[in-house]
Design an enzyme around this catalytic site. Structure first.
Site, PDB file in Angstrom:
ATOM      1  N   ASP A  61       0.877  -1.164   0.000  1.00  0.00           N
ATOM      2  CA  ASP A  61       0.000   0.000   0.000  1.00  0.00           C
ATOM      3  C   ASP A  61       0.913   1.211   0.000  1.00  0.00           C
ATOM      4  O   ASP A  61       1.844   1.307   0.818  1.00  0.00           O
ATOM      5  CB  ASP A  61      -0.959   0.043   1.190  1.00  0.00           C
ATOM      6  CG  ASP A  61      -2.127   0.964   0.861  1.00  0.00           C
ATOM      7  OD1 ASP A  61      -2.949   0.581   0.005  1.00  0.00           O
ATOM      8  OD2 ASP A  61      -2.207   2.072   1.414  1.00  0.00           O
ATOM      9  N   SER A  62       0.680   2.093  -0.924  1.00  0.00           N
ATOM     10  CA  SER A  62       1.634   3.182  -1.109  1.00  0.00           C
ATOM     11  C   SER A  62       0.930   4.420  -1.586  1.00  0.00           C
ATOM     12  O   SER A  62      -0.243   4.376  -1.944  1.00  0.00           O
ATOM     13  CB  SER A  62       2.701   2.738  -2.119  1.00  0.00           C
ATOM     14  OG  SER A  62       2.080   2.180  -3.256  1.00  0.00           O
TER      15      SER A  62
END
Ligand code: IMP
Length: 187
Positions: free
Chosen positions: A64-65
């Site tokens: 997740d970025s």
């Protein structure tokens, strides 16, 4: 790989290539995309990795970025993908960031990545990485994905969108998180 984002799957597959691991994506397996209900990158990475590990019985890696812009109080942050709208239109997302930066002199930003490795029994480990830089306008380059054409990492003259994939992988937030994961789990 607990992702339906081809750009991310490709980058992680590249990072995993020295480890003789066969990578299959959640998209290829037809798994549903869990709703990202977490309030942090870490919470969303854990939720995605655990859902894929439980559904497949296989170890699952989730990323997740997002992009955090200082003058926008860290926005778009965990909403980075959602700023592209339902069609994930990143021209529109980049234009929105630029519109919100209008008149501000502080153009500093960073990409952040939380990588979670989860097992089907519910155990998981999370590693976080970051890379700092500045927002540029207009967008430059066609490599990479997402906000790459408007992000110029510190100490470089090219945006991520102008860099060869190998040059981005050497310094990216994803590579930083991945190096921590490798140090803890592979050696
Ligand atoms: P999510 O982690 O799937 O919720 O979405 C992350 C979003 O952040 C992506 O869709 C991109 O918009 C952005 N993002 C994350 N990493 C990168 C990167 O390496 N380059 C450009 N954009 C990125």
């Amino acid at each position: 790989m607990a992702s339906h984002n081809g750009g991310k799957v490709g980058e992680i597959a590249h990072l995993l290539s020295p480890f003789s691991v066969e990578v299959v994506s959640a998209g290829e397996l037809g798994l549903p995309e869990p709703e990202e209900t977490g309030e942090t990158f870490r919470a969303n990475a854990e939720l995605k990795a655990l859902a894929a590990a439980r559904a497949t019985g296989l170890p699952a890696l989730a990323d997740d970025s997002g992009l955090m812009v200082d003058a926008l109080n860290g926005a778009p942050g965990i909403y980075s993908a959602r700023w592209g709208g339902p069609e994930r239109d990143f021209v529109r997302a980049m234009e929105r960031v630029e519109a919100e930066l209008a008149g501000k002199t502080d153009r500093r930003a960073r990409f952040v990545c939380a990588l979670t490795l989860a097992w089907a029994d519910g155990h998981c480990e999370t590693f976080e990485g970051t890379v700092g830089g500045v927002m540029v306008w207009p967008p430059r380059g066609k490599q990479g994905f997402g906000y790459d054409p408007v992000f110029q990492p510190d100490g470089r003259t090219l945006t991520f969108g102008e860099m060869d994939p190998g040059a981005k992988h050497a310094i990216s937030h994803r590579a930083d998180a991945f190096a921590k994961l490798v140090a803890a789990c592979f050696v």
